[in-house]
Design a protein around this motif. Structure first.
Motif, PDB file in Angstrom:
ATOM      1  N   TRP A 169      12.266  -1.906  -6.099  1.00 17.12           N
ATOM      2  CA  TRP A 169      12.479  -0.427  -5.739  1.00 17.12           C
ATOM      3  C   TRP A 169      11.397   0.111  -5.402  1.00 17.12           C
ATOM      4  O   TRP A 169      11.285   1.125  -4.572  1.00 17.12           O
ATOM      5  CB  TRP A 169      13.015  -0.129  -7.213  1.00 17.12           C
ATOM      6  N   LEU A 170      10.185  -0.166  -5.934  1.00 13.03           N
ATOM      7  CA  LEU A 170       9.087   0.596  -5.500  1.00 13.03           C
ATOM      8  C   LEU A 170       8.605   0.350  -4.087  1.00 13.03           C
ATOM      9  O   LEU A 170       7.897   1.383  -3.446  1.00 13.03           O
ATOM     10  CB  LEU A 170       7.782   0.453  -6.485  1.00 13.03           C
ATOM     11  N   VAL A 171       8.635  -0.575  -3.601  1.00  9.11           N
ATOM     12  CA  VAL A 171       8.461  -1.194  -2.175  1.00  9.11           C
ATOM     13  C   VAL A 171       9.489  -1.029  -1.179  1.00  9.11           C
ATOM     14  O   VAL A 171       9.224  -1.384   0.013  1.00  9.11           O
ATOM     15  CB  VAL A 171       7.754  -2.326  -2.054  1.00  9.11           C
ATOM     16  N   SER A 172      10.723  -0.425  -1.687  1.00  7.59           N
ATOM     17  CA  SER A 172      11.626  -0.393  -0.662  1.00  7.59           C
ATOM     18  C   SER A 172      11.343   0.840   0.335  1.00  7.59           C
ATOM     19  O   SER A 172      10.684   1.655   0.183  1.00  7.59           O
ATOM     20  CB  SER A 172      12.918   0.068  -1.533  1.00  7.59           C
ATOM     21  N   PRO A 173      11.699   0.522   1.597  1.00  4.46           N
ATOM     22  CA  PRO A 173      11.406   1.341   2.835  1.00  4.46           C
ATOM     23  C   PRO A 173      11.834   2.988   2.420  1.00  4.46           C
ATOM     24  O   PRO A 173      13.067   3.149   2.053  1.00  4.46           O
ATOM     25  CB  PRO A 173      12.026   1.024   4.023  1.00  4.46           C
ATOM     26  N   ARG A 174      11.106   3.879   2.731  1.00  7.10           N
ATOM     27  CA  ARG A 174      11.579   5.321   2.866  1.00  7.10           C
ATOM     28  C   ARG A 174      10.954   6.034   3.923  1.00  7.10           C
ATOM     29  O   ARG A 174      10.165   5.615   4.727  1.00  7.10           O
ATOM     30  CB  ARG A 174      10.733   5.883   1.556  1.00  7.10           C
ATOM     31  N   SER A 175      11.897   7.238   4.110  1.00  6.70           N
ATOM     32  CA  SER A 175      11.476   7.921   5.283  1.00  6.70           C
ATOM     33  C   SER A 175      10.832   9.292   4.769  1.00  6.70           C
ATOM     34  O   SER A 175      11.092  10.375   5.565  1.00  6.70           O
ATOM     35  CB  SER A 175      12.654   8.117   6.213  1.00  6.70           C
ATOM     36  N   THR A 176      10.257   9.386   3.765  1.00  6.20           N
ATOM     37  CA  THR A 176       9.910  10.718   3.208  1.00  6.20           C
ATOM     38  C   THR A 176       8.126  10.771   3.270  1.00  6.20           C
ATOM     39  O   THR A 176       7.597   9.808   3.802  1.00  6.20           O
ATOM     40  CB  THR A 176      10.020  10.786   1.604  1.00  6.20           C
ATOM     41  N   ILE A 177       7.801  11.814   2.424  1.00 11.10           N
ATOM     42  CA  ILE A 177       6.455  11.878   2.597  1.00 11.10           C
ATOM     43  C   ILE A 177       5.469  10.669   1.914  1.00 11.10           C
ATOM     44  O   ILE A 177       4.494  10.573   2.400  1.00 11.10           O
ATOM     45  CB  ILE A 177       5.980  13.303   1.994  1.00 11.10           C
ATOM     46  N   ILE A 178       6.018  10.174   0.724  1.00  7.72           N
ATOM     47  CA  ILE A 178       5.270   8.726   0.216  1.00  7.72           C
ATOM     48  C   ILE A 178       6.167   7.887   0.719  1.00  7.72           C
ATOM     49  O   ILE A 178       7.523   7.754   0.761  1.00  7.72           O
ATOM     50  CB  ILE A 178       5.768   9.019  -1.236  1.00  7.72           C
ATOM     51  N   GLN A 179       5.574   6.750   1.510  1.00  6.33           N
ATOM     52  CA  GLN A 179       5.986   5.670   2.132  1.00  6.33           C
ATOM     53  C   GLN A 179       5.064   4.678   1.347  1.00  6.33           C
ATOM     54  O   GLN A 179       4.119   4.529   0.928  1.00  6.33           O
ATOM     55  CB  GLN A 179       5.880   5.601   3.442  1.00  6.33           C
ATOM     56  N   VAL A 180       5.617   3.298   1.817  1.00  3.19           N
ATOM     57  CA  VAL A 180       5.355   1.957   1.503  1.00  3.19           C
ATOM     58  C   VAL A 180       4.869   1.121   2.495  1.00  3.19           C
ATOM     59  O   VAL A 180       5.816   1.309   3.263  1.00  3.19           O
ATOM     60  CB  VAL A 180       5.707   1.463   0.090  1.00  3.19           C
ATOM     61  N   ILE A 206       0.833  -1.127   0.012  1.00  6.24           N
ATOM     62  CA  ILE A 206       0.030  -0.042  -0.072  1.00  6.24           C
ATOM     63  C   ILE A 206       1.135   1.365  -0.021  1.00  6.24           C
ATOM     64  O   ILE A 206       1.780   1.306   0.804  1.00  6.24           O
ATOM     65  CB  ILE A 206      -0.839  -0.018   1.137  1.00  6.24           C
ATOM     66  N   VAL A 207       0.643   2.129  -0.816  1.00  9.53           N
ATOM     67  CA  VAL A 207       1.188   3.485  -0.981  1.00  9.53           C
ATOM     68  C   VAL A 207       0.639   4.410   0.088  1.00  9.53           C
ATOM     69  O   VAL A 207      -0.477   4.633  -0.063  1.00  9.53           O
ATOM     70  CB  VAL A 207       1.363   3.895  -2.248  1.00  9.53           C
ATOM     71  N   ARG A 208       1.420   4.967   0.799  1.00 11.83           N
ATOM     72  CA  ARG A 208       0.867   5.886   1.683  1.00 11.83           C
ATOM     73  C   ARG A 208       1.244   7.328   1.881  1.00 11.83           C
ATOM     74  O   ARG A 208       2.450   7.473   1.324  1.00 11.83           O
ATOM     75  CB  ARG A 208       1.105   5.243   3.013  1.00 11.83           C
ATOM     76  N   VAL A 209       0.637   8.302   1.940  1.00  6.66           N
ATOM     77  CA  VAL A 209       0.980   9.769   1.989  1.00  6.66           C
ATOM     78  C   VAL A 209       1.080   9.974   3.510  1.00  6.66           C
ATOM     79  O   VAL A 209       0.201   9.892   4.321  1.00  6.66           O
ATOM     80  CB  VAL A 209       0.456  10.659   1.372  1.00  6.66           C
ATOM     81  N   VAL A 210       2.393  10.327   3.919  1.00  6.25           N
ATOM     82  CA  VAL A 210       2.443  10.561   5.436  1.00  6.25           C
ATOM     83  C   VAL A 210       2.937  12.115   5.509  1.00  6.25           C
ATOM     84  O   VAL A 210       4.289  12.493   5.359  1.00  6.25           O
ATOM     85  CB  VAL A 210       3.772   9.986   6.019  1.00  6.25           C
ATOM     86  N   PRO A 211       2.086  13.091   5.505  1.00 10.77           N
ATOM     87  CA  PRO A 211       2.235  14.445   5.407  1.00 10.77           C
ATOM     88  C   PRO A 211       3.359  15.078   6.402  1.00 10.77           C
ATOM     89  O   PRO A 211       4.049  15.704   5.960  1.00 10.77           O
ATOM     90  CB  PRO A 211       1.039  15.313   5.495  1.00 10.77           C
ATOM     91  N   ARG A 212       3.239  14.479   7.610  1.00 11.31           N
ATOM     92  CA  ARG A 212       4.170  15.249   8.626  1.00 11.31           C
ATOM     93  C   ARG A 212       4.792  13.554   9.332  1.00 11.31           C
ATOM     94  O   ARG A 212       4.288  13.244  10.240  1.00 11.31           O
ATOM     95  CB  ARG A 212       3.507  16.060   9.600  1.00 11.31           C
TER      96      ARG A 212
END
Length: 126
Positions: free
Chosen positions: A90-101, A9-15
């Protein structure tokens, strides 16, 4: 015979510091059917409720890149030229940005994975 598939699931994490998010997309990968596709949808009102100052155009541009990378669209840059499996990882790799998976989940589908993508999108994004 059922086919296994992976999805996230793609999530938007604004803050990021608050940990609040809204679901904004789903990515489905089925190796057996050589299928990789993503759908994105954004509820701008809900996103603005979480952070009124959010740059919706920036979020929209980043989200719109996800289906293009999944599809291998040449305009999506060098990542889109990788194999389906590599693009999915690549698309599902962890991120710490506003767009997370989300973590990757596995399932079985009786039908083609396109139907499962539609079902997941309806269930998780509406």
């Amino acid at each position: 015979m059922p086919s296994s598939f992976d999805y996230a699931i793609v999530r938007v994490v604004p803050r990021v510091e608050r940990g609040e998010f809204i679901n904004a997309g789903v990515i489905v990968f089925c190796l057996e059917h050589k299928f990789l596709e993503a759908r994105v949808r954004i509820d701008e009102a809900r996103l603005k409720a979480l952070w009124p100052a959010i740059d919706l155009e920036l979020v929209r541009r980043h989200l719109e890149a996800i289906p293009r990378v999944a599809a291998g669209d040449p305009t999506a840059g060098p990542i889109a030229q990788l194999s389906q499996r590599e693009r999915f990882h690549w698309l599902v790799s962890p991120r710490s940005t506003i767009i997370q998976v989300s973590p990757v989940h596995t399932g079985l589908c009786e039908e083609r994975p396109e139907g499962m993508l539609g079902e997941l999108a309806s269930r998780l994004l509406d």
